[in-house]
Design a protein around this motif. Structure first.
Motif, mmCIF file in Angstrom:
data_model
loop_
_atom_site.group_PDB
_atom_site.id
_atom_site.type_symbol
_atom_site.label_atom_id
_atom_site.label_comp_id
_atom_site.label_asym_id
_atom_site.label_seq_id
_atom_site.Cartn_x
_atom_site.Cartn_y
_atom_site.Cartn_z
ATOM 1 N N ARG A 239 -10.237 8.932 3.086
ATOM 2 C CA ARG A 239 -11.200 9.879 2.497
ATOM 3 C C ARG A 239 -12.527 9.183 2.214
ATOM 4 N NH1 ARG A 239 -6.628 12.499 0.536
ATOM 5 N NH2 ARG A 239 -6.329 11.151 -1.249
ATOM 6 N N GLU A 240 -12.471 7.939 1.731
ATOM 7 C CA GLU A 240 -13.699 7.179 1.470
ATOM 8 C C GLU A 240 -14.510 7.000 2.747
ATOM 9 O OE1 GLU A 240 -12.799 3.483 -0.444
ATOM 10 O OE2 GLU A 240 -11.747 4.479 -2.089
ATOM 11 N N ASP B 96 -6.568 7.671 0.375
ATOM 12 C CA ASP B 96 -7.820 7.461 -0.362
ATOM 13 C C ASP B 96 -8.823 6.675 0.485
ATOM 14 O OD1 ASP B 96 -6.803 8.802 -2.562
ATOM 15 O OD2 ASP B 96 -6.308 6.963 -3.677
ATOM 16 N N SER C 11 0.846 -1.197 0.000
ATOM 17 C CA SER C 11 0.000 0.000 0.000
ATOM 18 C C SER C 11 0.879 1.244 0.000
ATOM 19 C CB SER C 11 -0.895 0.050 1.242
ATOM 20 O OG SER C 11 -1.835 -0.983 1.238
ATOM 21 N N GLU D 186 -0.712 7.159 -0.611
ATOM 22 C CA GLU D 186 -1.890 7.633 -1.341
ATOM 23 C C GLU D 186 -3.056 6.652 -1.217
ATOM 24 O OE1 GLU D 186 1.212 7.451 -2.777
ATOM 25 O OE2 GLU D 186 1.663 9.588 -2.596
ATOM 26 N N ASP D 187 -2.754 5.350 -1.242
ATOM 27 C CA ASP D 187 -3.793 4.337 -1.062
ATOM 28 C C ASP D 187 -4.469 4.502 0.300
ATOM 29 O OD1 ASP D 187 -3.107 3.136 -3.514
ATOM 30 O OD2 ASP D 187 -1.764 1.681 -2.554
#
Length: 85
Positions: free
Chosen positions: A80-81, A77, A70, A73-74
């Motif tokens: 954020r989800e 993200d 990972s 950025e993964d």
């Protein structure tokens, strides 16, 4: 429970690794300069593995699994989800 009461986001980042890989990494760290920073050795790891408790059903719903490949950025993200941060 506390996060719910305070109405703040909560997430558990789970970094699953096989016990053999954890032992290998702790062994490597013990041979490096990082050994001076941490008192955690194989004995501490073995204790943690023997006494690890599974996540509860409520906690499982809050988990983001982070694999060794990972990227930051993964992870960002995924956060954020979940609308964390």
């Amino acid at each position: 429970e506390l996060a719910g009461e305070l109405q703040v986001p909560f997430v558990i980042l789970d970094f699953p690794l096989a016990a053999a890989e954890l032992r290998r990494r702790v062994g490597l760290r013990a041979q490096s300069a990082a050994a001076e920073v941490s008192e955690a050795d194989v004995e501490v790891l073995e204790y943690q593995l023997a006494h690890a408790e599974p996540l509860t059903a409520a906690e499982t719903g809050c988990v983001i699994r982070v694999s060794p490949d990972s990227t930051p950025e993964d992870i960002a993200d995924a956060l954020r989800e979940r609308k964390v941060g």
